[in-house]
Design a protein around this motif. Sequence first.
Motif: not given
Length: 314
Positions: A164-165, A247-255
């Motif tokens: 999350g954040t 872009n931020s959400l996409s990165k952490v979801i994939c991770e």
Amino acid sequence: MSKYFLGIDTSCYTTSIAVVDEEGRLIVEKRKILEVKKGNRGLRQSEGVFQHMKNFPDLYEKVCNEIDHLRIAKVCCSSRPRNLEDSYMPVFLSGLSFGKVIASSLNVPFEKYSHQEGHIEAARWSAGASFKDPFIALHISGGTTELLKVERSKNRYECEIIGGTKDISAGQLIDRIGVMMGLRFPAGKELDQISTECEVTKIKLPVSTRGTYINFSGVETFTKRLLEEGDEAIPDIAKALFVCIYNSLSKVICESCSKYKINKILITGGVASNGFLRDNLYRELSTKGIDIYFGKAEFCTDNAVGTALLGRYK
């Protein structure tokens, strides 16, 4: 005759009541958004409680005008933000008080759930998602940006925070920038509309992620500086902000999907109703083999439907 299940949710910015039947059909729903003065970035909890106390009797009367309230078999209420012992917000006391009185007067059971569980259930129901547990949920709202590893336990959801954040939520970022632009709080819907005036923006806002966590405070500072300098068009800045969040959400979801070997994600919360984020996250994640489910936009924002639905399982 089918039994009814009454759901109540008194969140930070919406008074909500919903009724579902034993088959999970939505019978009636009423909501009222709390009023925030222009220029303010939110409400004090005491003001939220006061507005809920004013709103609820009127909404409940409207619900009872549309159903036979004697068919209500259970009253269910959001009692706290998360399903954790130390999770607490005064606004939920409003719904608790009314819910207990209604359940007592009807002589029916009263059950408590978390606001977050209600969001997950409403999104899962409205998306028609029947996938097996565990799954990953992204809860993005005015006060929350959390990645959760979710499993159902009887009629509850057990949620483990896995990302999350680290600072402000996506919703707080949107609202703070929107208010600085002169928009009313909450600013998400209006800022989304403004961003559609720009198809492609040349502005690049910084993306700061580490593993499954995001930092948005640097984005806030950078965007405020752009607004103060006044050299960039407002629609360009709005579009750049949503591109950065995407872009931020996409990165952490994939991770998170890679780390936990789970390829199914459910996205809910008020920010999940944003058209740009929904379209682009769906396109991006689908190409990477991730099955993504969004609740319908009207059931991503705060509502009592999920709370009512949880009550019918037990």
